[in-house]
Enzyme design. Structure first.
Site, short mmCIF file in Angstrom:
data_model
loop_
_atom_site.label_atom_id
_atom_site.label_comp_id
_atom_site.label_asym_id
_atom_site.label_seq_id
_atom_site.Cartn_x
_atom_site.Cartn_y
_atom_site.Cartn_z
CB SER A 139 9.13 82.29 25.17
OG SER A 139 10.15 81.35 25.47
CE1 TYR A 152 10.22 81.53 20.05
CE2 TYR A 152 11.69 81.01 21.88
CZ TYR A 152 10.42 81.06 21.34
OH TYR A 152 9.34 80.67 22.09
#
Length: 263
Positions: A139, A152
Site C-alpha cells: 500500500s 495498518y
C-alpha cells in the site's frame, strides 16, 4: 497454458479481480479465502475454461496453511505465482481510541498471514525456478503516514521491507519478488475498515476517481507476465487525483508563559 497461481484473499476486491484477470491469461488458479460460498461462486464463474481449486483457508493459522499446501492435488502442485493479497484495515480513528484487538487482527492478517503463506510456498516456487514470482500487495500507506493509519500503515511497511529482504535471500533461485502498492481504490476495503458503515465507506470515494480492483489486477497480470530475467522491486500505482499533501501543523494561540524563549 501458464503455470499455477495461488491467490490469497480471493473472495473480493483485488484478489477476485486478479483471479479473473489471470484466468484470462491462461493461468490455473488456487483461490483462497475464508468465505467458502464466495470461493465456490468465483470457481463456478471461471470454470470450466480455467482449472480452479477453491481452498477455504485462514492465512493466520500457520498449521492450517502448511496442511493445505502439503495436501494440494498433484495437478495444482507446481506453483509458479503467489499473490499475497489477503489483508485488511480496521479502526480508522486515532491510535489512542482504537481497540487493541483491531491492532492484533491487522498484524495477524497483514503480517503473520503473509509470512505463513510465503514460508509454506517458497520450496515450490524455488523448485519452479526462473519465472516464478511472489507479488505482495502492499500500500502507499507503507511510506506515507496519515491520521488513522497507525498499525495498518506499519503492517504495509513490513510488507515492503519483507519483499525487499526476500529478494535478497532468493538471489540466484530465479524467483522474483514485487511489492505492488496501490493507492486509494474502491473495493470492500473501506466498508470493512469502517465496520460496515456504508456512509463512512462511501465518503472515502466521494467526488473523486479512485482505482478499481481491475486496475490493480491488470498490474498483477503485467508483473506475472514479465520475461524471466526481469524483476520489478516495487510498483506504486495511484489514481491521478491522489497526490501528496503538506505536513500537518498544529496551531493554537499560545499564552505568554507558553511562548518559547528566543534563541
Amino acid at each position: 497454458m501458464q503455470g499455477v497461481a495461488l491467490i490469497t484473499g480471493a473472495t473480493s476486491g483485488f484478489g477476485a479481480a486478479s483471479a479473473r484477470r489471470l484466468a484470462a491469461d491462461g493461468w490455473a488458479l488456487i483461490i483462497c479465502g475464508r468465505r467458502q460460498e464466495r470461493l465456490d461462486a468465483l470457481a463456478a464463474e471461471l470454470s470450466p475454461s480455467t482449472p480452479v481449486l477453491a481452498l477455504q483457508l485462514d492465512v493466520r493459522d500457520a498449521a492450517a496453511v502448511k496442511r493445505a499446501i502439503d495436501d494440494l492435488p498433484l495437478e495444482f502442485g507446481d506453483i509458479q505465482l503467489l499473490v499475497n493479497n489477503a489483508g485488511l484495515a480496521l479502526a480508522p480513528g486515532p491510535a489512542q481510541a482504537v481497540d487493541l484487538g483491531d491492532w492484533h487482527t491487522m498484524i495477524d492478517t497483514n503480517i503473520t498471514g503473509l509470512v505463513n503463506v510465503t514460508h509454506a510456498l517458497l520450496p515450490r516456487l524455488i523448485a519452479w525456478g526462473a519465472g516464478a514470482s511472489v507479488i505482495n500487495i502492499g500500500s502507499t500507506a507503507s511510506g506515507n503516514p496519515y491520521p488513522g493509519s497507525h498499525v495498518y500503515g506499519a503492517s504495509k511497511a513490513f510488507v515492503q521491507q519483507f519483499s525487499f529482504n526476500l529478494r535478497c535471500d532468493l538471489q540466484g533461485t530465479g524467483v522474483r519478488v514485487t511489492d505492488l502498492s496501490p493507492g486509494i481504490a474502491e473495493t470492500e476495503f473501506s466498508l470493512v475498515r469502517n465496520a460496515g458503515n456504508e456512509t463512512a465507506a462511501d465518503a472515502v470515494y466521494r467526488d473523486t476517481v479512485p482505482l478499481t480492483a481491475e486496475d490493480v489486477a491488470e498490474q498483477v497480470a503485467y508483473i506475472a507476465a514479465l520475461p524471466a530475467h526481469m524483476n520489478i522491486n516495487r510498483m506504486e500505482v495511484v489514481p491521478v487525483r491522489q497526490a501528496w499533501g503538506p505536513y500537518a501543523i498544529h496551531r493554537e494561540a499560545l499564552s505568554e508563559e507558553k511562548k518559547p524563549e528566543p534563541a
